[in-house]
Design a protein around this motif. Structure first.
Motif, PDB file in Angstrom:
ATOM      1  N   ILE A 134       0.858  -1.183   0.000  1.00 22.26           N
ATOM      2  CA  ILE A 134       0.000   0.000   0.000  1.00 22.26           C
ATOM      3  C   ILE A 134       0.894   1.233   0.000  1.00 22.26           C
ATOM      4  O   ILE A 134       2.080   1.162   0.327  1.00 22.26           O
ATOM      5  N   THR A 135       0.309   2.363  -0.391  1.00 21.22           N
ATOM      6  CA  THR A 135       1.037   3.625  -0.365  1.00 21.22           C
ATOM      7  C   THR A 135       0.565   4.434   0.830  1.00 21.22           C
ATOM      8  O   THR A 135      -0.629   4.691   0.979  1.00 21.22           O
ATOM      9  N   GLY A 136       1.522   4.802   1.684  1.00 15.89           N
ATOM     10  CA  GLY A 136       1.143   5.566   2.871  1.00 15.89           C
ATOM     11  C   GLY A 136       2.355   5.947   3.689  1.00 15.89           C
ATOM     12  O   GLY A 136       3.498   5.687   3.314  1.00 15.89           O
ATOM     13  N   ASN A 137       2.101   6.554   4.827  1.00 13.41           N
ATOM     14  CA  ASN A 137       3.170   6.918   5.743  1.00 13.41           C
ATOM     15  C   ASN A 137       3.431   5.718   6.650  1.00 13.41           C
ATOM     16  O   ASN A 137       2.582   5.324   7.438  1.00 13.41           O
ATOM     17  N   GLN A 138       4.618   5.152   6.536  1.00 14.51           N
ATOM     18  CA  GLN A 138       4.935   3.922   7.254  1.00 14.51           C
ATOM     19  C   GLN A 138       4.873   4.106   8.765  1.00 14.51           C
ATOM     20  O   GLN A 138       4.404   3.228   9.493  1.00 14.51           O
TER      21      GLN A 138
END
Length: 374
Positions: free
Chosen positions: A259-263
């Protein structure tokens, strides 16, 4: 000659005690309601409004006065608004039933029935709308306070981390360096490889801590996140807590799921949910389990974090994501609220379902990579 309205009002007055008794016997009032006596008084006030409406149509202000008063009391009582709506409908049914028994011809009675229906509908609408407006305003104020407090804490944590670097990392670097020199000069010296590995792990943990405390978490830098790797790191990090709590874990996340996001923000959510599960399981005798699964539906990943701890009752589930709501003795009530805000920030959704067999927190997020089907 007595008018129809006067006859109807006289009939209601004659049977008012019986009407109010029947209404009180059927309504729902929570034992924890701070305004339970006022609920009964409001029923009497509504009865007087009905009699005035039979005489002449009421103004918006006349209905609004009681509706707003009731809404404020429902908010302060902190009980479900559905109780209020149910009690109003019971009152309307009882009034209409008694009006229908008045002996007045149906054609003459119809206009008064319409007026009574209109009064109750308008009263319910005004009260529920005002209740919702008050609760929305309270929620916005809580959200603003939490957002500000959360950012302030992260800023303070970043400042503390800067000092932490100089106070702790410099001597750690020296120890790592001298350990490597010892390995070079005495390659056969026992336990040096174990010491070096543990020091590297400690250095890695410090780097993680400093990374989480940086300002980038506020600015929400986004990147591609491999979920299986994120969970593996999380379970490794929580291993001491899992061991101490005698909790077994099972993680089944496909390595291709991304997924694309702030880890850091996603790690914060998952850490909170797993830690909550560990805490809840301490109330369970026998086997204590946490199992994490995933599935794909329409380019969206669903992550289930489940445990076999005690059941969370429905009224609690409806409130656990609200700010400052907590069932823990020393809880702050903002952990799950922040989880919800961070998941929504990633265009996702978080929900909870609970039964005697399991409690499951479900996260739905847009998927970056869908694994191929062979």
């Amino acid at each position: 000659m007595t008018s129809t309205s006067d006859r109807l009002i006289a009939f209601l007055d004659e049977h008012s005690a019986e009407f109010l008794h029947n209404w009180r016997a059927k309504i729902v009032i929570s034992e924890d309601d701070l305004y339970k006596e006022e609920v009964l008084q409001n029923g009497l006030r509504m009865f007087h409004l009905v009699k005035r409406a039979i005489k002449h149509p009421l103004t918006e202000e006349e209905i609004q006065a009681l509706a707003f008063k009731t809404a404020h009391e429902r908010v302060k009582a902190n009980v479900n608004i559905s109780e209020f709506v149910y009690n109003v409908n019971v009152g309307k049914s009882e009034i209409i039933k008694w009006v229908s028994r008045s002996g007045i011809e149906w054609d003459a009675l119809q206009r008064y029935l319409d007026e009574i229906n209109s009064l109750f509908d308008r009263f319910s609408y005004l009260a529920v709308k005002h209740y919702t407006d008050i609760r929305d305003k309270q929620l916005q104020e809580k959200e603003l306070y939490i957002d500000q407090t959360h950012k302030e804490r992260l800023t303070i944590l970043g400042q503390m981390s800067s000092s932490f670097v100089h106070e702790f990392r410099n001597p750690l670097t020296s120890i790592i360096g001298f350990t490597k020199l010892l390995q070079h000069d005495h390659p056969n010296l026992p336990y040096l490889d174990i010491m070096q590995h543990e020091l590297d792990q400690l250095n890695y943990r410090i780097s993680q801590f400093l990374h989480v405390s940086r300002k980038e978490i506020i600015e929400s830098k986004r990147e591609e996140v491999v979920l299986s790797k994120l969970f593996a790191e999380l379970i490794e990090f929580l291993y001491p807590s899992l061991l101490a709590g005698e909790v077994t874990t099972e993680v089944n996340i496909d390595e291709k799921f991304k997924i694309t996001g702030n880890q850091d923000e996603l790690r914060q959510v998952l850490l909170n949910l797993v830690m909550n599960s560990i805490d809840a399981l301490q109330q369970t005798e026998g086997e204590r389990r946490i199992w994490i699964t995933s599935s794909i539906i329409n380019d969206e990943i669903t992550i289930n974090i489940c445990n076999n701890g005690p059941e969370i009752h429905e009224e609690t589930i409806n409130a656990i994501f609200e700010p400052f709501y907590t069932t823990k003795e020393l809880g702050t009530g903002i952990g799950l609220f922040i989880c919800k805000k961070l998941i929504e920030k990633h265009d996702g959704k978080i929900t909870c379902q609970s039964s005697a067999e399991k409690t499951a927190f479900t996260i739905q997020l847009p998927l970056t990579t869908v694994p191929s089907v062979y």
